[in-house]
Each structure stands twice: as structure tokens, then as C-alpha cells.
Scaffold this active site. Structure first.
Site, PDB file in Angstrom:
ATOM      1  CG  ASP A 214      43.805 109.967 -32.412  1.00 21.93           C
ATOM      2  OD1 ASP A 214      43.540 110.526 -33.485  1.00 21.93           O
ATOM      3  OD2 ASP A 214      43.891 110.580 -31.326  1.00 21.93           O
TER       4      ASP A 214
ATOM      5  CG  ASP B 100      49.179 117.869 -32.718  1.00 22.17           C
ATOM      6  OD1 ASP B 100      47.982 117.615 -32.903  1.00 22.17           O
ATOM      7  OD2 ASP B 100      50.098 117.252 -33.283  1.00 22.17           O
TER       8      ASP B 100
END
Ligand code: 1PR
Length: 522
Positions: free
Chosen positions: A224, A379
Site C-alpha cells: 500500500d 473493500d
């Protein structure tokens, strides 16, 4: 010097990087004459059979290419560059191929996920100089929904098993072509290309080819990435998507270095997520493009990039399509792009209209770069309910009841990195995205992210049951056993982790050691 046939449809960056790593100077073919004048030619095909042949025709490449293939000069075809050599393809009925090898190209008819994505083995059927230095039990990276079916066995170089045995490479005199991607197959792939370039090697059959080959479960390292408060691009990691600790963005290292480390440690794939991409304009976000460019020079496994892939209007009113954004990433070395927030909005729109527009980012990118290049990153967050009928969403009975003893839950899609929940469930999202042309699902779970408590197996089974494309299980890995659990208790094709790898709590090697006895790995 080696010539590379780039017909402009996709990512040839990785092939160039691999050839340059092997000390070659690569010249890109610009005209039919360049093809005829080449001493050695590499043809990496990307996209679809129909569009490839169309572009070759428009550029007047078909005549020179066919002529080149009938000389004794070396030719290496990759993926569609193999399929192009055949008479025709089920992918584009009525479109003629180069017809250098008799036979057709067929779609996989298997009870397994299609595309066939990942690392699989080869069974060598005739000697070739490209196998020098290989044991025969190495795995190579495949990503395709169609495979060649030659009329005879005469030119079959290797076969591979996926539901049934298919031809994974051919050899005919000066012509060698593989369905797998040597440029994305780590050290074994580079060795194979090196042998092709060194024309004097002797022809061999490697010693230990498997009787049957098996597709490996992939271990993926995820980075990330975002800019921290000091303006540095860093790899960060959240706890349930919160990446700040005592107010600061966690800094776990530099993206290019970390990706290099994971390649050396045996990661089967590397994913970069530009986690603030939803609010930034990615084409201004040059550092991410640089990260890809620099990583792809040294990392020869597939690279996925996500974050901010959607249509944009800049402050001067200029429109950029998601396809343009994605194309920039592909040019910089990405093999796949992943779409998060935009996928949720697209599916909401499709459900509202009752049909697809054909214009969404998923459809457009899949059309140009192929389904396998489009990953949907989901998500989701658990929402507990007392009864399955109390919401219109896909609910499951859970073994982990909610705070008030609720025995059912659904998985709510979110956008903007979990900041906004939507009235859509993850199972429906995955199903519709597959229909729109997505090739793979990256299935995160906000409740599990960064907890080290194991993957959400219930979520993974629910989504996997709903789609026939590969699913990457993500979020919650805390030890190697969790990978064993996800591969034995779900049908996920890949397992992804971030925190445990970044913090060096568990290495990729350790994960594979634990899996080795039970699960096929590379
Ligand atoms: O919505 O298309 O712009 O894409 C944004 C992308 O950034 C999405 O793929 C989304 O998942 C990701 N993202 C956004 N915010 C965050 C955050 O953490 N605040 N990262 C975020 C999500 C990715 C996970 C993580 C696993 C494994 N993290 O894949 O790597 O949960 O972690 P673990 O092994 O440590 O548990 P768009």
C-alpha cells in the site's frame, strides 16, 4: 540487437526489460521493412486475437511477418504471439491467423477458473536449446483464456495440464513460441530467453519434467503506497485501513526496494495499491509511474497496480478516460490494473439501468488489454443482520455471530478506501464485474485487515462460489498456517499479505515451506 514487434496494444515493457537485462539492445519494429531486415524477432502478443490481426493488417505487417517466418531467422512468439501463428481462433470467428502452423485456437472448456492465471509447469515433448540449464520441474507464468490446438503433434514443444492437457509451446525450425510469459517467469523465464538469444546452445530435454503439471497457488506481496506528511512516497500499512499511528502515516519502507526484496524472496506476484488514488489525479502522480518503471526493470514476476483508475476531469476541464490512466500504467510496466471505488459505482449504475453501457472503465480496459488485465479490488465490511430476509443483499449464515448474537451477515462494499459504505454487497459486485469483463477479484476485508487473525474464509467462499474467475484472498494473514487454511478451506487461487511480510514477521519462503506438503506452490 534484437527486433521487437510491438503493435501498440499492450504492455511490451516487461519483454523489453527482460531482454535488456540479458544484455540485448532492443529495436522496436516500425514498418514492414523493419520486420524483413530483422536478424532476430520477438513477438509478444497482448489483447485479443481479433484486434491483434486487425492491427497487423492495418499496419501492413502480415505480409512481411509471414515472409520472415519462412526464413531461417530466429523468431520467438509469446502468448498471442504464439496464437497468431495458427489458422484461426474461437476468440474471433472468421478472422484468419498467419497460418504458419496448421491448427486452431480454442477457449478453455474446463470446470476451473478461466482465465488460467498463474504459475504452471511444462512437459517437454522434443529437445530444444531453450531448455539449457533448466531442471524441467520449473513453473512459468501463464495468463490466458484460449490455447492453441495444433492439427498434429509434429511441432508440439511442451504441454501443460489445466483441466486437460493443452499445448503450451511449439517449435518449428527457427520458430519458437510459448503460451506462458518467460519475461514474467522469474529466473527460469530469463534463462529460457537467454538460451533463445544464445543461438549456439545444444538441444536438450530437461531431466525432471513432471508427468502431470499442476497450477500453483500464488503468494502475493501487497504494497500500500501513499505520500506521507513529509512528502515522501512510502509503503504504509493500516489496521482495518487506518494507516496512521500517533497521527503519522506508518512508514514501512520504500516501494521499489521492498518490491525487489519480495521478488528475491520468491513472491509469485507483486501488487501496488496507490491508496490515496481516489482523491489524487494519478497521471500527475508521476512517482507511482516511476515506481513501476523502476520496479519492472528488476522484478520479473507480474505487477499489478491499483488506485485512482477511473475517468477524470482536470481543473481546465480536460477529460481523461480510465483507459488512458490504465494505459499509462501499462506503458510503465504494469501487467494488470486493479479497480476499487469505480467498480462499485459502475455496478450500482448497471443494476439501476438493468444493463451495461459498454463504456465503463472495466469494459473499456478489458476490451483493449484483455480480461486478465483487469482486477477488481473489493473493500468490504461485515454488516450483521438477525435474519437473511431482512436485507435485499446476499447474506450468509456465519459461525462468528455479531455483537447481539446475530447469526447472519452481509458484506457491504465501500469506496474511497473504506471511508464510504454503499448499498451493495461484495458477492453481487464480484458477479456483475465478472459479467462486465473483469478477469480476477482481489478480495480484501476491512474487518480483518492488519489484524493478523487469519483470512475471512466465509467471505472468500461466498465470493468464490459466485464467480468463475480467480479470487485472491486478502487481509488478515498473521502466520504461514493462515495460508494453509485459506488454500485448504476455500478455493481461492492466491493468497495476499502485507503487514507480516513488511514487518519481517513471516517470510514468503516460510509460507511456502509450510504449504509445500499439502498445496502446490512454485
Ligand atoms: O478505490 O480504485 O482508488 O483503489 C484504491 C485501492 O487502495 C483499493 O484497492 C483499496 O483496497 C486500497 N486502499 C485504500 N485505502 C486503503 C487503506 O488501507 N487505508 N488499502 C487501502 C487496502 C490493501 C489490502 C491489504 C490487505 C493485506 N489495503 O490489500 O494489503 O488487507 O493486509 P494484511 O496482510 O496486513 O492484513 P481505488
Amino acid at each position: 540487437m534484437i527486433s521487437l514487434l510491438d503493435y501498440g496494444a499492450g504492455n511490451v515493457r516487461s519483454v523489453i526489460n527482460a531482454l535488456e537485462r540479458l544484455g540485448e539492445t532492443v529495436q522496436t519494429v516500425k514498418s514492414g521493412n523493419d520486420i524483413l531486415n530483422a536478424d532476430r524477432l520477438v513477438f509478444p502478443g497482448v489483447g485479443s486475437f481479433g484486434s491483434m490481426m486487425e492491427i497487423l493488417r492495418e499496419k501492413n505487417f502480415i505480409g512481411p511477418l509471414t515472409e520472415y517466418l519462412h526464413t531461417a531467422k530466429p523468431f520467438f512468439g509469446i502468448c498471442l504471439g504464439l496464437q497468431a501463428l495458427f489458422d484461426s481462433s474461437e476468440e474471433a470467428p472468421g478472422v484468419a491467423g498467419l497460418a504458419v502452423i496448421p491448427g486452431t485456437v480454442k477457449r478453455f472448456t474446463v470446470d476451473l477458473a478461466v482465465p488460467h492465471i498463474g504459475w504452471n509447469g511444462i512437459n517437454v515433448r522434443q529437445p530444444s536449446r531453450i531448455f539449457n540449464g533448466l531442471e524441467g520441474n520449473e513453473k512459468f507464468y501463464f495468463v490466458h483464456s484460449y490455447h492453441v490446438a495444433p492439427s498434429s503433434n509434429e511441432f508440439v514443444l511442451t504441454t501443460t495440464d489445466y483441466g486437460y492437457e493443452f499445448v503450451s509451446a511449439i517449435q518449428k525450425g527457427n520458430i519458437t513460441a510459448t503460451q506462458f510469459h518467460p519475461e514474467k517467469s522469474g529466473k527460469a523465464g530469463l534463462k529460457l530467453l537467454e538460451n533463445f538469444l544464445a543461438e549456439t546452445r545444444e538441444e536438450i530435454i530437461p531431466a525432471s519434467c513432471p508427468e502431470r503439471t499442476v497450477l500453483a497457488k500464488r503468494i502475493i506481496a501487497c504494497l500500500d503506497v501513499r505520500t506521507n506528511d513529509q512528502g515522501d512516497l512510502v509503503v504504509t500499512k493500516g489496521d482495518q485501513y487506518d494507516v496512521r499511528e500517533k497521527g503519522d502515516v506508518r512508514n514501512l519502507g520504500k516501494p521499489v526496494q521492498l518490491a525487489g526484496r519480495y521478488y528475491e524472496e520468491g513472491a509469485d506476484e507483486i501488487t501496488f495499491l496507490n491508496i490515496t488514488g481516489f482523491r489524487d489525479f494519478p497521471l500527475k502522480d508521476m512517482p507511482m509511474l516511476e515506481v513501476l518503471e523502476n520496479t519492472s526493470k528488476n522484478v520479473f514476476v507480474p505487477l499489478t497496480i491499483g488506485g485512482g483508475i477511473r475517468d477524470y476531469e482536470d481543473k481546465d476541464g480536460r477529460h481523461y478516460s480510465a483507459l488512458e490512466v490504465a494505459s499509462e500504467y501499462f506503458r510503465s510496466g504494469a501487467d494488470k490494473i486493479s479497480i476499487g471505488s469505480d467498480a462499485v459505482l459502475i455496478v450500482e449504475d448497471v443494476l439501476k439501468r438493468g444493463q451495461a453501457t459498454g463504456l465503463s472503465s472495466i469494459e473499456q480496459i478489458a476490451r483493449v488489454y484483455g480480461n486478465q488485465a483487469v482486477v477488481i479490488s473489493i473493500d468490504p465490511r461485515r454488516v450483521y443482520v438477525k435474519t437473511p430476509g431482512s436485507v435485499k443483499h446476499h447474506t450468509i449464515k456465519t459461525s462468528f455471530p455479531g455483537p447481539e448474537g446475530e447469526e447472519y451477515c452481509w458484506y457491504q462494499c465501500t469506496i474511497k478506501g473504506g471511508r464510504e459504505g454503499r448499498d451493495l454487497d461484495a458477492v453481487t459486485l464480484a458477479r456483475v464485474c465478472e459479467q462486465l469483463g473483469a478477469g480476477e477479484i482481489l478480495l480484501n476485508c476491512i474487518d480483518k485487515d492488519g489484524t493478523n487473525s487469519g483470512f475471512d474464509l466465509e467471505l472468500i467462499n461466498a465470493v468464490k462460489d459466485a464467480v468463475s474467475i480467480p479470487v485472491i484472498a486478502s487481509s488478515g494473514a498473521g502466520n504461514a498456517q493462515h495460508f494453509l487454511e485459506v488454500f485448504t478451506r476455500t478455493k481461492a487461487e492466491a493468497g495476499l499479505a502485507a503487514g507480516i511480510f513488511h514487518r519481517k514477521e513471516v517470510s514468503i519462503e516460510e509460507v511456502k515451506k509450510v504449504l509445500k506438503q499439502t498445496v502446490e506452490i512454485r
